[in-house]
Write a protein that holds these residues in place. Structure first.
Motif, PDB file in Angstrom:
ATOM      1  N   GLN A   1       9.950   1.320  -8.221  1.00 52.13           N
ATOM      2  CA  GLN A   1       8.884   0.393  -7.907  1.00 52.13           C
ATOM      3  C   GLN A   1       9.214  -0.339  -6.613  1.00 52.13           C
ATOM      4  N   GLN A   2       8.257  -1.100  -6.084  1.00 56.04           N
ATOM      5  CA  GLN A   2       8.500  -1.880  -4.891  1.00 56.04           C
ATOM      6  C   GLN A   2       9.727  -2.769  -5.121  1.00 56.04           C
ATOM      7  N   GLN A   3      10.588  -2.834  -4.109  1.00 58.64           N
ATOM      8  CA  GLN A   3      11.811  -3.606  -4.269  1.00 58.64           C
ATOM      9  C   GLN A   3      11.564  -5.049  -3.869  1.00 58.64           C
TER      10      GLN A   3
ATOM     11  N   SER B   1      -1.361  -3.614  -1.071  1.00 62.52           N
ATOM     12  CA  SER B   1      -1.858  -3.188   0.247  1.00 62.52           C
ATOM     13  C   SER B   1      -1.002  -2.078   0.856  1.00 62.52           C
ATOM     14  N   PHE B   2       0.189  -1.862   0.321  1.00 70.99           N
ATOM     15  CA  PHE B   2       1.091  -0.807   0.794  1.00 70.99           C
ATOM     16  C   PHE B   2       1.271  -0.872   2.313  1.00 70.99           C
ATOM     17  N   SER B   3       1.376  -2.073   2.842  1.00 77.45           N
ATOM     18  CA  SER B   3       1.414  -2.211   4.302  1.00 77.45           C
ATOM     19  C   SER B   3       2.805  -2.536   4.859  1.00 77.45           C
TER      20      SER B   3
ATOM     21  N   LEU C   1       9.275   4.164   3.978  1.00 76.72           N
ATOM     22  CA  LEU C   1       9.016   5.082   5.092  1.00 76.72           C
ATOM     23  C   LEU C   1       7.552   5.511   5.033  1.00 76.72           C
ATOM     24  N   ASN C   2       6.769   5.057   5.990  1.00 76.99           N
ATOM     25  CA  ASN C   2       5.342   5.387   6.004  1.00 76.99           C
ATOM     26  C   ASN C   2       5.090   6.759   6.609  1.00 76.99           C
ATOM     27  N   HIS C   3       3.878   7.249   6.365  1.00 73.01           N
ATOM     28  CA  HIS C   3       3.416   8.498   6.969  1.00 73.01           C
ATOM     29  C   HIS C   3       2.915   8.226   8.387  1.00 73.01           C
ATOM     30  N   SER C   4       3.117   9.180   9.302  1.00 75.25           N
ATOM     31  CA  SER C   4       2.420   9.174  10.589  1.00 75.25           C
ATOM     32  C   SER C   4       2.126  10.614  10.977  1.00 75.25           C
TER      33      SER C   4
ATOM     34  N   ALA D   1       0.128  12.538  -4.999  1.00 75.90           N
ATOM     35  CA  ALA D   1      -0.322  11.709  -6.123  1.00 75.90           C
ATOM     36  C   ALA D   1      -1.289  10.640  -5.649  1.00 75.90           C
ATOM     37  N   GLN D   2      -1.013  10.058  -4.485  1.00 75.47           N
ATOM     38  CA  GLN D   2      -1.851   8.962  -3.971  1.00 75.47           C
ATOM     39  C   GLN D   2      -2.403   9.365  -2.605  1.00 75.47           C
ATOM     40  N   VAL D   3      -3.700   9.666  -2.581  1.00 77.13           N
ATOM     41  CA  VAL D   3      -4.369  10.086  -1.346  1.00 77.13           C
ATOM     42  C   VAL D   3      -4.762   8.836  -0.560  1.00 77.13           C
TER      43      VAL D   3
HETATM   44  C1  LIG Z   1       5.949   5.179  -0.485  1.00 79.35           C
HETATM   45  S1  LIG Z   1       4.732   4.087   0.085  1.00 79.35           S
HETATM   46  C2  LIG Z   1       5.281   3.659   1.682  1.00 79.35           C
HETATM   47  C3  LIG Z   1       5.511   2.160   1.803  1.00 79.35           C
HETATM   48  C4  LIG Z   1       4.262   1.337   1.726  1.00 79.35           C
HETATM   49  N1  LIG Z   1       3.752   1.076   3.087  1.00 79.35           N
HETATM   50  C5  LIG Z   1       4.496   0.046   0.985  1.00 79.35           C
HETATM   51  O1  LIG Z   1       4.298  -1.047   1.549  1.00 79.35           O
HETATM   52  O2  LIG Z   1       4.876   0.109  -0.191  1.00 79.35           O
HETATM   53  C6  LIG Z   1       3.436   5.218   0.362  1.00 79.35           C
HETATM   54  C7  LIG Z   1       2.100   4.537   0.480  1.00 79.35           C
HETATM   55  O3  LIG Z   1       2.040   3.736   1.673  1.00 79.35           O
HETATM   56  C8  LIG Z   1       0.740   3.841   2.250  1.00 79.35           C
HETATM   57  N2  LIG Z   1       0.840   4.487   3.551  1.00 79.35           N
HETATM   58  C9  LIG Z   1       1.934   5.063   4.094  1.00 79.35           C
HETATM   59  N3  LIG Z   1       1.673   5.563   5.305  1.00 79.35           N
HETATM   60  C10 LIG Z   1       0.361   5.313   5.555  1.00 79.35           C
HETATM   61  C11 LIG Z   1      -0.529   5.608   6.639  1.00 79.35           C
HETATM   62  N4  LIG Z   1      -0.119   6.254   7.736  1.00 79.35           N
HETATM   63  N5  LIG Z   1      -1.827   5.224   6.521  1.00 79.35           N
HETATM   64  C12 LIG Z   1      -2.268   4.554   5.420  1.00 79.35           C
HETATM   65  N6  LIG Z   1      -1.472   4.236   4.365  1.00 79.35           N
HETATM   66  C13 LIG Z   1      -0.178   4.622   4.423  1.00 79.35           C
HETATM   67  C14 LIG Z   1      -0.098   4.683   1.282  1.00 79.35           C
HETATM   68  O4  LIG Z   1      -0.734   3.823   0.368  1.00 79.35           O
HETATM   69  C15 LIG Z   1       0.965   5.506   0.587  1.00 79.35           C
HETATM   70  O5  LIG Z   1       0.555   6.007  -0.687  1.00 79.35           O
END
Ligand SMILES: C[S@@+](CC[C@H](N)C(=O)[O-])C[C@H]1O[C@@H](n2cnc3c(N)ncnc32)[C@H](O)[C@@H]1O
Length: 163
Positions: A2-4, A25-27, A75-78, A116-118
């Motif tokens: 889970q989120q740390q 917000s996963f930001s 680590l976010n996606h790019s 799993a999460q689009v």
């Molecule tokens: C493993 S988490 C990465 C960390 C996340 N940013 C957080 O704050 O918990 C993966 C999630 O982050 C978000 N995310 C990562 N990269 C993204 C991107 N390039 N655009 C939009 N959302 C992104 C999405 O919600 C994705 O399912």
């Protein structure tokens, strides 16, 4: 995992979490704490544990997923990634020269077949794929522009040979 919440950094001196927004917000993101050269191993992937496919898991074969159990969770996606996860060598590697303070990112479909999460990508890169849902849903000619894991290369071959 889970989120740390405010745990000690897992990789001090290499990268750190920049926490922003709330957990929905996963930001939050990961930024480099020093410069890295293209091709340099940033860190080994250690402490991996098997588990189900989740937003936080990384796919390591056609059927297996692991949790990273470290700040690498952030680590976010790019679509113009600065790193890739070398699943064979179990390492995160710089794809370009990275300056201290720059974000570390990777191309999620390079390891994930069917996520799993689009989400709609916020990266803003010229070649942004838009919706990020895994390699299974991404055209081969798009995937070929990226460094891909062996299991994803194999799964693409199987997909394309069945068409
Ligand atoms: C493993 S988490 C990465 C960390 C996340 N940013 C957080 O704050 O918990 C993966 C999630 O982050 C978000 N995310 C990562 N990269 C993204 C991107 N390039 N655009 C939009 N959302 C992104 C999405 O919600 C994705 O399912």
């Amino acid at each position: 995992m889970q989120q740390q919440e405010q745990q000690a950094p897992s990789h001090p001196g290499l990268f750190k979490v920049l926490r922003q927004g709330d957990s929905t917000s996963f930001s939050s993101k990961l930024v480099a704490e020093r410069d890295f050269k293209k091709g340099e191993t940033i860190a080994d992937l250690t402490g991996l544990t098997p588990g189900p496919k989740r937003y936080s898991s990384v796919q390591i074969s056609a059927t297996e997923h692991v949790e990273l159990n470290s700040d690498l969770l952030y680590l976010n996606h790019s679509c113009d990634p600065s790193t890739y996860l070398d699943i064979t060598k179990r390492a995160i590697v710089a794809l370009k020269d990275i300056k201290q303070g720059e974000e570390l990112t990777f191309f999620y479909p390079s390891t994930e077949w069917d996520m799993a999460q689009v989400f709609d990508c916020w990266c803003g890169a010229d070649k942004c794929v838009g919706k990020v849902n895994g390699a299974r849903h991404t055209p081969t000619e798009v995937l070929e522009q990226f460094t891909l894991s062996e299991h994803i290369i194999q799964l693409i071959k199987e997909r394309d040979s069945n068409q």
